[in-house]
Design an enzyme around this catalytic site. Sequence first.
Site, mmCIF file in Angstrom:
data_model
loop_
_atom_site.group_PDB
_atom_site.id
_atom_site.type_symbol
_atom_site.label_atom_id
_atom_site.label_comp_id
_atom_site.label_asym_id
_atom_site.label_seq_id
_atom_site.Cartn_x
_atom_site.Cartn_y
_atom_site.Cartn_z
ATOM 1 N N ASP A 236 1.178 -1.041 -0.134
ATOM 2 C CA ASP A 236 0.747 0.027 0.014
ATOM 3 C C ASP A 236 1.336 1.221 -0.018
ATOM 4 O O ASP A 236 2.114 1.353 0.354
ATOM 5 C CB ASP A 236 -0.750 0.294 1.447
ATOM 6 C CG ASP A 236 -2.624 0.888 0.606
ATOM 7 O OD1 ASP A 236 -2.251 1.520 0.323
ATOM 8 O OD2 ASP A 236 -3.507 0.047 1.525
ATOM 9 N N ASP A 256 3.875 1.723 -4.842
ATOM 10 C CA ASP A 256 2.225 2.265 -5.795
ATOM 11 C C ASP A 256 2.091 1.346 -6.778
ATOM 12 O O ASP A 256 2.791 0.454 -7.436
ATOM 13 C CB ASP A 256 3.013 3.514 -6.371
ATOM 14 C CG ASP A 256 1.497 4.150 -7.406
ATOM 15 O OD1 ASP A 256 0.585 2.833 -7.431
ATOM 16 O OD2 ASP A 256 1.700 4.976 -7.951
ATOM 17 N N MET A 257 0.973 0.704 -6.189
ATOM 18 C CA MET A 257 0.252 -0.454 -7.569
ATOM 19 C C MET A 257 0.320 -0.374 -8.723
ATOM 20 O O MET A 257 -0.145 -1.247 -9.487
ATOM 21 C CB MET A 257 -0.895 -0.815 -7.068
ATOM 22 C CG MET A 257 -2.210 -0.011 -7.269
ATOM 23 S SD MET A 257 -3.734 -0.375 -6.508
ATOM 24 C CE MET A 257 -4.172 0.699 -6.918
ATOM 25 N N LYS A 270 -9.206 -6.849 -2.918
ATOM 26 C CA LYS A 270 -10.059 -7.346 -2.329
ATOM 27 C C LYS A 270 -10.549 -5.761 -2.139
ATOM 28 O O LYS A 270 -10.319 -4.396 -1.560
ATOM 29 C CB LYS A 270 -10.091 -7.696 -0.674
ATOM 30 C CG LYS A 270 -11.357 -7.603 0.177
ATOM 31 C CD LYS A 270 -11.060 -7.812 1.196
ATOM 32 C CE LYS A 270 -12.406 -7.311 2.136
ATOM 33 N NZ LYS A 270 -12.342 -5.824 2.360
ATOM 34 N N HIS A 274 -13.152 -1.636 -7.868
ATOM 35 C CA HIS A 274 -13.975 -0.456 -8.129
ATOM 36 C C HIS A 274 -13.884 0.338 -8.227
ATOM 37 O O HIS A 274 -13.982 0.530 -8.780
ATOM 38 C CB HIS A 274 -15.487 -1.492 -7.344
ATOM 39 C CG HIS A 274 -15.248 -1.497 -6.102
ATOM 40 N ND1 HIS A 274 -15.705 -0.821 -5.188
ATOM 41 C CD2 HIS A 274 -13.750 -1.259 -5.117
ATOM 42 C CE1 HIS A 274 -15.750 -0.239 -3.591
ATOM 43 N NE2 HIS A 274 -14.609 -0.791 -3.434
#
Length: 368
Positions: A236, A256-257, A270, A274
Site C-alpha cells: 500500500d 505504488d500498485m 479485495k 471498483h
Amino acid sequence: MALSEGSKDLLQGQVELWNQTFSFMKSVALAVALDLRIADAIRHHGGAATLPQILSGIGISPCKLAGLRRLMRVLTVAGTFTTIQPPETSSGGHDEPVYKLTTVSRLLTGDNDDGETSAASCLSPMLSHVLNPFHDSVLSMGLAAWFRHDEEPGRCPYALMRGATVWETCGSSDAVNASINNAMAADSRFLMRIVVEECGGIFRGIDSLVDVAGGVGGAAAAIAAAFPYLKCSVLDLPHVVAKAPSVSNVQFVAGDMFESIPPANAIFLKYVLHDWGDDKCIKLLKNCKQAIPSRDAGGKVIIIDMVVGYRPSDVKLLETQVLCDLDIMKIGGVEREEHEWKKIFLAAGFKDYNIMPLGLRSLIELYP
C-alpha cells in the site's frame, strides 16, 4: 460452491444493511433525473428513447454517456423507467436498449406535445422542492452539476466539488485516511472469516500472496492466521503503511500498485478494482500478471468485488448493487457487470476466470 446456512444468513444481513445505507442514492438519482429533465426528453421521442437520444435531448456532452447509462440503470431498477432490450444481433452483440416512460415517470413530464405545461398531473415541482437539499449536498457530490460539466471529462464529481480526488485527500488528511482504513478493516473482519471458511481452497497450493492496497492488513491477517505456511505481504502507499499495526506473519511494503507489485504466487485484490476506471484497472492487472507465475505454476489473481446482476433474480441484491455503483461513480469508481469484467481481464492479458458469488460481492479467480 454451496455456502453454509450461517454464512448465507450473514451475507443476506449485509445486503439488508447496505440496501438501507445506500437507499438515499435513489433520491439522488431522482433529483438528478428531474434536474436533467430526462422524462421530458423521453416523452419528446414519443415515450421511448435510446441512451444517445436521451443524452442529446437533455443537452449534455457525449463524454457523460457512460455515467448516464449508470444513472438510468438505477432509475430502471427503481421502476421510474423501464427498458426494452433489443434482440441479439448477428455479430452476437445488442443494439442500444430503449428506455420507456412508465406511469411513474409520466408524472415527471412537464410539457405537453404543444409545449404547454401539464399542471394537472406533473409532480416535478413538488418533488424538486423536496429533493432540493440533494442538489448541493455532499451526499450527491453535485452529481447533476457534474453531468453538465464537460470541460474536464476525466474529473469525477468528488474531485470537481472538492478540488482533489478522494485518494489525494487521504494523503493529506489523517482523519479521512483513518476513516477509510477503519472501514475496510471492519469489512475484512466480517467477510474474510466467511472467505477462509467457505472458500479456503483458493489459498491451497500457493506459498506466497501479496494483498494489493490491503490497507492496515485486515484481510491479510485473516489469511495468514488460517494458513500459517503462507507468506503474506501487504502493498500500500507509504502514508497507509505508516499507520499499519504489527500483524503476525504479515509483512507491509510501501509502494505504488500502478508502478510495480512484488512477486508472489497469488495477488489478492479485495474491493480495489471498483475504485478505478477501466484504463487504471487494466494497468494494475497487467502489473499483477507480471508479478505471478504461469497458471501451471500456480499463478493467479484473487479478486473480491461486485459482479452486478450475477444473480438477477434477487431484486434487493441487484438494487443494492446498482445503488452502490451510482454512489462510487462520485469518486470515479465502477461496479461492473460480468461482461465489463471480462473486457478488462482480456485487455490485461488474462485468459480465464471463475466467479463464486458471496452475497453482494463475488470471489473471482483470474488466471494468466
